[in-house]
Design a protein around this motif. Sequence first.
Motif, mmCIF file in Angstrom:
data_model
loop_
_atom_site.group_PDB
_atom_site.id
_atom_site.type_symbol
_atom_site.label_atom_id
_atom_site.label_comp_id
_atom_site.label_asym_id
_atom_site.label_seq_id
_atom_site.Cartn_x
_atom_site.Cartn_y
_atom_site.Cartn_z
ATOM 1 N N ASP A 190 69.725 37.186 125.785
ATOM 2 C CA ASP A 190 69.203 36.754 127.088
ATOM 3 C C ASP A 190 67.805 36.164 126.940
ATOM 4 O O ASP A 190 67.459 35.193 127.630
ATOM 5 C CB ASP A 190 69.186 37.930 128.063
ATOM 6 C CG ASP A 190 70.585 38.386 128.468
ATOM 7 O OD1 ASP A 190 71.461 37.514 128.608
ATOM 8 O OD2 ASP A 190 70.803 39.591 128.627
ATOM 9 N N ILE A 191 67.001 36.750 126.053
ATOM 10 C CA ILE A 191 65.667 36.184 125.811
ATOM 11 C C ILE A 191 65.811 34.763 125.254
ATOM 12 O O ILE A 191 65.080 33.855 125.646
ATOM 13 C CB ILE A 191 64.875 37.060 124.817
ATOM 14 C CG1 ILE A 191 64.659 38.460 125.399
ATOM 15 C CG2 ILE A 191 63.519 36.411 124.503
ATOM 16 C CD1 ILE A 191 63.948 39.411 124.457
ATOM 17 N N ALA A 192 66.771 34.593 124.360
ATOM 18 C CA ALA A 192 67.016 33.258 123.792
ATOM 19 C C ALA A 192 67.388 32.260 124.872
ATOM 20 O O ALA A 192 66.950 31.100 124.850
ATOM 21 C CB ALA A 192 68.124 33.348 122.747
ATOM 22 N N GLU A 193 68.186 32.698 125.831
ATOM 23 C CA GLU A 193 68.576 31.805 126.928
ATOM 24 C C GLU A 193 67.366 31.415 127.767
ATOM 25 O O GLU A 193 67.264 30.281 128.237
ATOM 26 C CB GLU A 193 69.629 32.486 127.793
ATOM 27 C CG GLU A 193 70.290 31.550 128.791
ATOM 28 C CD GLU A 193 71.454 32.187 129.522
ATOM 29 O OE1 GLU A 193 71.916 31.592 130.525
ATOM 30 O OE2 GLU A 193 71.907 33.278 129.107
ATOM 31 N N ASP B 17 69.159 27.555 120.809
ATOM 32 C CA ASP B 17 69.739 26.289 120.386
ATOM 33 C C ASP B 17 69.051 25.805 119.114
ATOM 34 O O ASP B 17 67.844 25.994 118.923
ATOM 35 C CB ASP B 17 69.567 25.256 121.505
ATOM 36 C CG ASP B 17 70.233 23.942 121.181
ATOM 37 O OD1 ASP B 17 71.452 23.850 121.311
ATOM 38 O OD2 ASP B 17 69.498 23.004 120.785
ATOM 39 N N GLU B 18 69.829 25.191 118.224
ATOM 40 C CA GLU B 18 69.290 24.770 116.922
ATOM 41 C C GLU B 18 68.106 23.830 117.065
ATOM 42 O O GLU B 18 67.117 23.934 116.334
ATOM 43 C CB GLU B 18 70.395 24.093 116.112
ATOM 44 C CG GLU B 18 69.987 23.735 114.690
ATOM 45 C CD GLU B 18 71.136 23.169 113.886
ATOM 46 O OE1 GLU B 18 70.881 22.332 113.005
ATOM 47 O OE2 GLU B 18 72.296 23.562 114.140
ATOM 48 N N GLU B 19 68.181 22.919 118.022
ATOM 49 C CA GLU B 19 67.086 21.977 118.227
ATOM 50 C C GLU B 19 65.826 22.700 118.689
ATOM 51 O O GLU B 19 64.714 22.387 118.249
ATOM 52 C CB GLU B 19 67.485 20.911 119.257
ATOM 53 C CG GLU B 19 66.415 19.850 119.479
ATOM 54 C CD GLU B 19 66.823 18.821 120.508
ATOM 55 O OE1 GLU B 19 65.988 17.987 120.881
ATOM 56 O OE2 GLU B 19 67.992 18.849 120.947
ATOM 57 N N VAL B 20 66.002 23.693 119.578
ATOM 58 C CA VAL B 20 64.860 24.486 120.047
ATOM 59 C C VAL B 20 64.249 25.247 118.877
ATOM 60 O O VAL B 20 63.015 25.299 118.733
ATOM 61 C CB VAL B 20 65.297 25.467 121.155
ATOM 62 C CG1 VAL B 20 64.140 26.398 121.538
ATOM 63 C CG2 VAL B 20 65.788 24.707 122.379
#
Length: 449
Positions: A36-39, A69-72
């Motif tokens: 959720d933190i990642a989101e 996300d990989e780009e992030v």
Amino acid sequence: MALEITKELLNNVEDMIQNQKDAALSELFADIHHADIAEVLDELSFDDAVYIIRLLDSETTSDVLMEVDEEVRENIFEQLSTKEIAEEIDELDTDDAADVIAELPEERKQEVIQQIEDREHAKEIVELLRYDEDSAGGLMAKELVKVNENWNVLTCVKQMRQQAEYVTRVHSIYVIDDEGKLKGRLSLKDLLMASTRAKISDVYIPNVDFVNVNDKAEEVANIMRKYDLEAIPVIDELGVLVGRITIDDIVDVIKEEAEKDYQLAAGITQDVDSEDSIWDLTKARLPWLFLGLIGGVGAFLIMEGFHESFSENAVLFFFTPLIAAMAGNVGVQSSAIIVQGLANDDVKGSIKNRLIKEMLLAALNGFMLALVLFAFIWGYSGEVQKAFAISVSLIVVIIVAGLIGTFIPLFLHKRGIDPAIATGPFITTSNDIFGILIYFTIAKMIIGF
């Protein structure tokens, strides 16, 4: 229960970052799952995401970075020093750590590896980087619990306690010999029931599923799916136990393969997403669109060869889209079933038997559809001969489309080519051309124009 990422929550986080309310931010994220933190980070600006990464402890942020996300993640790492990246990687299991380092620019890889404090951890990561990312070696983690067959139960328990400290989740206990070769697995129940003086060689289970470091990721996924495994050991060419693959890594493989197959079926030749540049998206889509263009020109040339009969048999022309559509639909259906079966390793037997089955199925479907079409044309135009010609053509077209849709993916699979390429535009275009050619040829034979 999953955290709901609302506009209010994001505004609250951005406000706390702007006012540097670090204590409040730490308290907010303390009880939130790392996924959720990642989101949340995916929805924030890169600067705000970096601020949170630097605020939270490495144990939490290392898990978070694997979910974003990989780009992030790439942009976050650009803002972090090599030492900060190394601190995050130090908290990851070796398989995840290797995946992260593989994404870094070449010049930063060595710098980050040199900064990892746990040198044994760094050594294992470097070892994993040597394997192809789509192989069992590229998927495996070095963390596992293994015991020697010559130990007694008491020694085994002591060693397991030491090893388990470095393993996030213990799925299985593997048994090895003095050379490190995999011998079997150890049941926890059998271990608890055995005498403390009993040898592991007397209580372990010799039957154990395993894969080789060079096995393809798809093969590993099929084995774990077939036998409902949560983890599987990995051996090298000498039979030495070198790692294990867990179900979470296999889920990622299945997801990536499904996305790739879906894009191939839709006529997209490269791995792209909606956020990629217009040029990248064009390169991925244009080849199959060009194939469709060629198919359309081919259909035009076939129809142009029968143009003299259009004035007397206009009804044939009006049903051309129906014939082409049915050919394409049947071909895609047939190929989709075969591709799915090949992906799940469910397609058994010879190609001949599979083609015979598909021919019978297509003939049955074609006959029932042709009856409906015959009744419609006869009732609408009153021309029995033309209704018969179109209906017979439909049956033959459906049979041929079914055979093509079945044979091509099987043929590609035999040649080591991804059969998913056979679905979508490829099958649709080829069946359009063959369908129209068969349609007018049979109609000409029956009507005699």
